[in-house]
Design a protein around this motif. Structure first.
Motif, PDB file in Angstrom:
ATOM      1  N   ALA A  14      59.469 -54.562 -25.136  1.00  0.00           N
ATOM      2  CA  ALA A  14      60.817 -54.198 -24.692  1.00  0.00           C
ATOM      3  C   ALA A  14      60.869 -52.716 -24.385  1.00  0.00           C
ATOM      4  O   ALA A  14      60.199 -51.901 -25.001  1.00  0.00           O
ATOM      5  N   ALA A  15      61.700 -52.377 -23.378  1.00  0.00           N
ATOM      6  CA  ALA A  15      61.807 -50.975 -22.967  1.00  0.00           C
ATOM      7  C   ALA A  15      62.398 -50.139 -24.088  1.00  0.00           C
ATOM      8  O   ALA A  15      63.323 -50.546 -24.784  1.00  0.00           O
ATOM      9  N   SER A  16      61.868 -48.972 -24.268  1.00  0.00           N
ATOM     10  CA  SER A  16      62.402 -48.038 -25.245  1.00  0.00           C
ATOM     11  C   SER A  16      63.269 -47.019 -24.535  1.00  0.00           C
ATOM     12  O   SER A  16      63.389 -47.028 -23.318  1.00  0.00           O
ATOM     13  N   MET A  98      74.862 -60.575 -19.515  1.00  0.00           N
ATOM     14  CA  MET A  98      74.687 -59.127 -19.637  1.00  0.00           C
ATOM     15  C   MET A  98      74.512 -58.729 -21.100  1.00  0.00           C
ATOM     16  O   MET A  98      73.677 -57.869 -21.430  1.00  0.00           O
ATOM     17  N   ALA A  99      75.268 -59.351 -21.996  1.00  0.00           N
ATOM     18  CA  ALA A  99      75.135 -59.047 -23.421  1.00  0.00           C
ATOM     19  C   ALA A  99      73.739 -59.413 -23.927  1.00  0.00           C
ATOM     20  O   ALA A  99      73.131 -58.670 -24.713  1.00  0.00           O
ATOM     21  N   ALA A 100      73.214 -60.555 -23.455  1.00  0.00           N
ATOM     22  CA  ALA A 100      71.872 -60.967 -23.866  1.00  0.00           C
ATOM     23  C   ALA A 100      70.820 -60.001 -23.350  1.00  0.00           C
ATOM     24  O   ALA A 100      69.866 -59.663 -24.066  1.00  0.00           O
ATOM     25  N   LEU A 101      70.975 -59.537 -22.124  1.00  0.00           N
ATOM     26  CA  LEU A 101      70.027 -58.573 -21.555  1.00  0.00           C
ATOM     27  C   LEU A 101      70.038 -57.272 -22.356  1.00  0.00           C
ATOM     28  O   LEU A 101      68.979 -56.727 -22.701  1.00  0.00           O
ATOM     29  N   HIS A 105      66.791 -55.751 -24.822  1.00  0.00           N
ATOM     30  CA  HIS A 105      66.105 -54.480 -24.563  1.00  0.00           C
ATOM     31  C   HIS A 105      66.667 -53.319 -25.385  1.00  0.00           C
ATOM     32  O   HIS A 105      66.059 -52.246 -25.427  1.00  0.00           O
ATOM     33  N   GLY A 106      67.826 -53.533 -25.973  1.00  0.00           N
ATOM     34  CA  GLY A 106      68.440 -52.452 -26.730  1.00  0.00           C
ATOM     35  C   GLY A 106      69.130 -51.417 -25.872  1.00  0.00           C
ATOM     36  O   GLY A 106      69.599 -50.396 -26.376  1.00  0.00           O
TER      37      GLY A 106
END
Length: 275
Positions: A14-16, A98-101, A105-106
């Motif tokens: 996942a992107a930081s 959108m909430a799940a996305l 990824h945080g």
């Protein structure tokens, strides 16, 4: 309707949080959602963002078409492309996706509100219900998506809201009143968000495309008389090529546009400045 969330190609971590400074016009570590991106200008903007390093989620209503688009984009950027199958006018499904996305990824760094339906008819020919449906897709849906995205972005103190309007929001053509009103409304929304969220580290800008030779416009592209009109009306004497929209999205999403806020970037070959 519920959101259908899948990923294509091999997964990655996942992107930081983005690290600074990035190379010029790079978007590594950034998470982007582009609505209406299974084809046309949305696809080209998603592809350009992905090639600049962003982790991109593409959206549309057809899971099969989304899967093919995701594979094509991933092949060019070498990393994961997510698909979010939902109708932007289905507010519950759009919000959940959108909430799940964001949870996955945080963060959410870039929203490109690109979906736009069109119905070229005289205002006299619209019933109130038909006008409401078009406005629900072209104005209310992006408004609600931008509201939700701005909340995430403000919390993380960084974000880019990019609204795809149209030159139809600046100049009008015959028998296109509801679409024109929606695009003008999006320009006003973009500017309001630019004022409201500037001190949250969130910029809000728009891209206003002119006449592009997309799949949707293929009938007009093939029409010799209309192409002759394009030759006269557009100073560059041609249709826009779909890939020519991508760099505009990358610029507005990048750190290089950090002091660009409340601006409409018109990409029309000079059509709107010609007498």
């Amino acid at each position: 309707m519920t959101a259908d969330v899948t990923t294509k190609t091999a997964g990655e971590p996942a992107a930081s949080a983005p690290s600074a400074p990035l190379a010029p016009f790079r978007l590594d570590g950034r998470v982007a959602l582009v609505t209406g991106s299974a084809r046309g200008l949305g696809f080209e903007m998603a592809k350009a963002l992905a090639r600049a390093g962003a982790r991109v989620a593409i959206n549309g209503r057809d899971p099969g078409r989304l899967a093919a688009a995701a594979q094509a984009i991933a092949a060019g950027c070498g990393h994961e492309v997510e698909t979010l199958a939902f109708d932007v006018a289905d507010h519950a499904a759009a919000s959940a996706a959108m909430a799940a996305l964001q949870a996955r990824h945080g963060r959410l760094d870039i929203l490109v509100n690109n979906v736009g339906a069109r119905d070229r008819r005289s205002l006299q020919d619209f019933t109130p219900a038909e006008a409401e449906r078009l406005l629900a897709t072209d104005l209310l849906a992006p408004m609600l998506l931008a509201r939700q995205a701005a909340g995430y972005m403000a919390a993380q103190r960084h974000g880019r809201l990019i609204t795809v309007t149209s030159i139809a929001g600046q100049v009008a053509n015959r028998n296109d009143p509801v679409y024109t009103a929606a695009k003008a409304g999006l320009t006003g929304l973009m500017r309001a968000l630019a004022v409201d969220h500037a001190r949250d580290g969130v910029t809000s800008n728009a891209i206003a495309p002119g006449m592009f030779a997309t799949e949707t416009n293929q009938g007009l592209v093939d029409d010799a008389a209309f192409s002759a009109f394009v030759d006269v009306r557009v100073p560059m004497g041609r249709w826009g090529r779909p890939h020519e929209i991508g760099a505009a999205a990358v610029f507005l999403a990048s750190d290089e546009a950090s002091f660009v806020n409340g601006h409409v970037l018109t990409v029309d070959g000079g059509q709107t400045v010609r007498m």
